[in-house]
Design a protein around this motif. Structure first.
Motif, mmCIF file in Angstrom:
data_model
loop_
_atom_site.group_PDB
_atom_site.id
_atom_site.type_symbol
_atom_site.label_atom_id
_atom_site.label_comp_id
_atom_site.label_asym_id
_atom_site.label_seq_id
_atom_site.Cartn_x
_atom_site.Cartn_y
_atom_site.Cartn_z
ATOM 1 N N ASN A 46 -10.143 -11.165 50.059
ATOM 2 C CA ASN A 46 -9.294 -12.157 49.416
ATOM 3 C C ASN A 46 -8.607 -11.605 48.171
ATOM 4 O O ASN A 46 -9.216 -10.856 47.404
ATOM 5 N N LEU A 48 -7.228 -11.463 44.416
ATOM 6 C CA LEU A 48 -7.747 -11.956 43.147
ATOM 7 C C LEU A 48 -6.682 -12.825 42.481
ATOM 8 O O LEU A 48 -5.507 -12.775 42.862
ATOM 9 N N SER A 49 -7.089 -13.581 41.486
ATOM 10 C CA SER A 49 -6.101 -14.412 40.798
ATOM 11 C C SER A 49 -5.137 -13.512 40.035
ATOM 12 O O SER A 49 -5.486 -12.397 39.619
ATOM 13 N N GLU A 51 -3.969 -13.561 37.140
ATOM 14 C CA GLU A 51 -4.352 -13.218 35.766
ATOM 15 C C GLU A 51 -5.267 -11.993 35.733
ATOM 16 O O GLU A 51 -5.231 -11.191 34.812
ATOM 17 N N VAL A 52 -6.066 -11.841 36.785
ATOM 18 C CA VAL A 52 -7.051 -10.762 36.841
ATOM 19 C C VAL A 52 -6.411 -9.419 37.203
ATOM 20 O O VAL A 52 -6.921 -8.368 36.835
ATOM 21 N N PRO A 119 -6.612 -2.765 41.845
ATOM 22 C CA PRO A 119 -6.287 -3.484 43.080
ATOM 23 C C PRO A 119 -5.135 -2.824 43.820
ATOM 24 O O PRO A 119 -4.361 -2.057 43.238
ATOM 25 N N PRO B 83 -13.142 -9.234 34.369
ATOM 26 C CA PRO B 83 -12.496 -10.381 35.022
ATOM 27 C C PRO B 83 -12.570 -10.304 36.548
ATOM 28 O O PRO B 83 -12.650 -11.340 37.217
ATOM 29 N N SER B 87 -14.296 -13.059 38.949
ATOM 30 C CA SER B 87 -13.629 -13.605 40.143
ATOM 31 C C SER B 87 -14.513 -13.490 41.374
ATOM 32 O O SER B 87 -14.486 -14.353 42.250
ATOM 33 N N ARG B 91 -15.878 -16.561 43.692
ATOM 34 C CA ARG B 91 -15.749 -16.671 45.150
ATOM 35 C C ARG B 91 -17.121 -16.893 45.793
ATOM 36 O O ARG B 91 -17.240 -17.631 46.763
ATOM 37 N N ARG B 127 -13.617 -20.175 32.257
ATOM 38 C CA ARG B 127 -12.486 -19.401 32.798
ATOM 39 C C ARG B 127 -12.570 -19.266 34.316
ATOM 40 O O ARG B 127 -11.565 -19.244 35.002
#
Lengths: 145, 193
Positions: A46, A48-49, A51-52, A119, B83, B87, B91, B127
């Motif tokens: 998946n 990541l957001s 922001e990350v 990423p 971060p 995350s 999840r 957050r």
């Protein structure tokens, strides 16, 4: 005729420069996360957001000494364009195509995978070109110190 | 294809492969030799004093006793890998909506206790939209070295491990994942312990 000449000079010179500046501006927005990108850790299912996965999280200036030996390098023109040995591979340098490949696959110009912490991004050609314009426009981070 | 718990056959096979191909190699009592995989025999942990995100002082062993716990090392000023770790736990939480009923909890342990007081730790949890079974805590000063020795790989807070450590219901270390593991693998292991 003279007026036409002036128009040609103005548009012929300033338009490409303006477009370049627009690209770098967009690149800045992508780098800092003002324009979002989708990124996923290699091997994960998946994304990541946004922001990350901002580039600036790892490649930006740090006010405090939080940058470890594993931290990502400051991205600038010399880092990308000068032939260098990267991750034990043969000397290599980036161009726009290899930079985009790195973003999308994690493989550097010498086909060596970079750290998994970075990423892999779903970026289109326009985003990639803008990021490239922005990062190669950055002078040496060392020169600023 | 997915089973009743929502995990694909591929996920189960992958976890089984990880378990079988990467066993802990010769874990001597008290010392963890291997980087990742199942830890046999389960390794008891030393206790340490912690301050939770809600300001309460507690100790590690009572905190994890009776729960299967996934532990990650973080520090809240970290902008790079932490971060991503947050995350991943977010999840896991989504994959295991019934964590409370299963007696599963997530624990973000800070290795920067000077900066990570209850306020910073609470902000960290907010957050990532942490639920009640996701705790954040930091060791009290003297126990920081102990924490780094058990869960980290370096005394440098900025160079900490991004592995997830799984503790069984008796507070023993039973599994250590790869760096930045997939949430699906963590969820699967948590349900199997």
């Amino acid at each position: 005729m003279k007026r036409l000449l002036w128009l040609a000079i103005i548009f012929g010179v300033t338009l490409p420069a303006g477009q370049l500046a627009d690209g770098a501006r967009r690149g800045d927005a992508l780098f800092t996360g003002k324009e979002t990108m989708q990124g996923t850790i290699r091997g994960h299912d998946n994304p990541l957001s946004a922001e990350v996965v901002r580039c600036v999280n790892c490649h930006g200036p740090s006010k405090r000494a939080l940058v470890s030996r594993l931290a990502a390098p400051r991205i600038d023109r010399p880092l990308l364009l000068e032939p260098r040995q990267r991750r034990g591979g043969p000397p290599s340098r980036y161009d726009q195509a290899s930079f985009c490949k790195l973003l999308r696959t994690g493989a550097d110009p010498a086909y060596i995978l970079i750290a998994r912490e970075m990423p892999i991004y779903q970026v289109d050609d326009g985003q990639c070109a803008s990021l490239w314009s922005y990062v190669i426009g950055k002078e040496s981070a060392d020169a600023k110190r | 294809m997915q089973n009743a718990e929502g995990f694909s056959r591929r996920s189960l096979l992958r976890a089984a492969l990880v378990a079988n191909l990467h066993p802990l190699l010769g874990a001597a009592p008290g010392i963890i030799k291997a980087d990742h995989g199942q830890i046999k025999p389960p390794m008891p942990l030393p206790d340490m004093e912690l301050v939770r995100h809600n300001g309460a002082r507690t100790r590690l062993l009572p905190l994890v006793d009776g729960h299967v716990t996934a532990v990650q090392l973080i520090f809240t000023r970290c902008t790079t890998t932490c971060p991503i770790e947050g995350s991943i736990f977010q999840r896991v939480q989504k994959l295991l909506p019934d964590m409370a009923q299963r007696g599963i909890q997530l624990l973000s342990l800070s290795n920067d206790p000077e900066e990570d007081g209850p306020k910073a730790l609470s902000a960290w949890l907010r957050r990532f939209h942490a639920g009640p079974n996701w705790i954040a805590a930091a060791p009290l000063g003297a126990d920081l070295a102990k924490l780094n020795e058990i869960f980290g790989k370096s005394s440098d807070s900025a160079d900490h491990s991004t592995q997830v450590q799984i503790l069984d219901r008796h507070g023993r270390l039973v599994w250590r994942t790869f760096e930045l593991p997939r949430a699906e693998e963590i969820a699967l292991i948590l349900q199997k312990v």
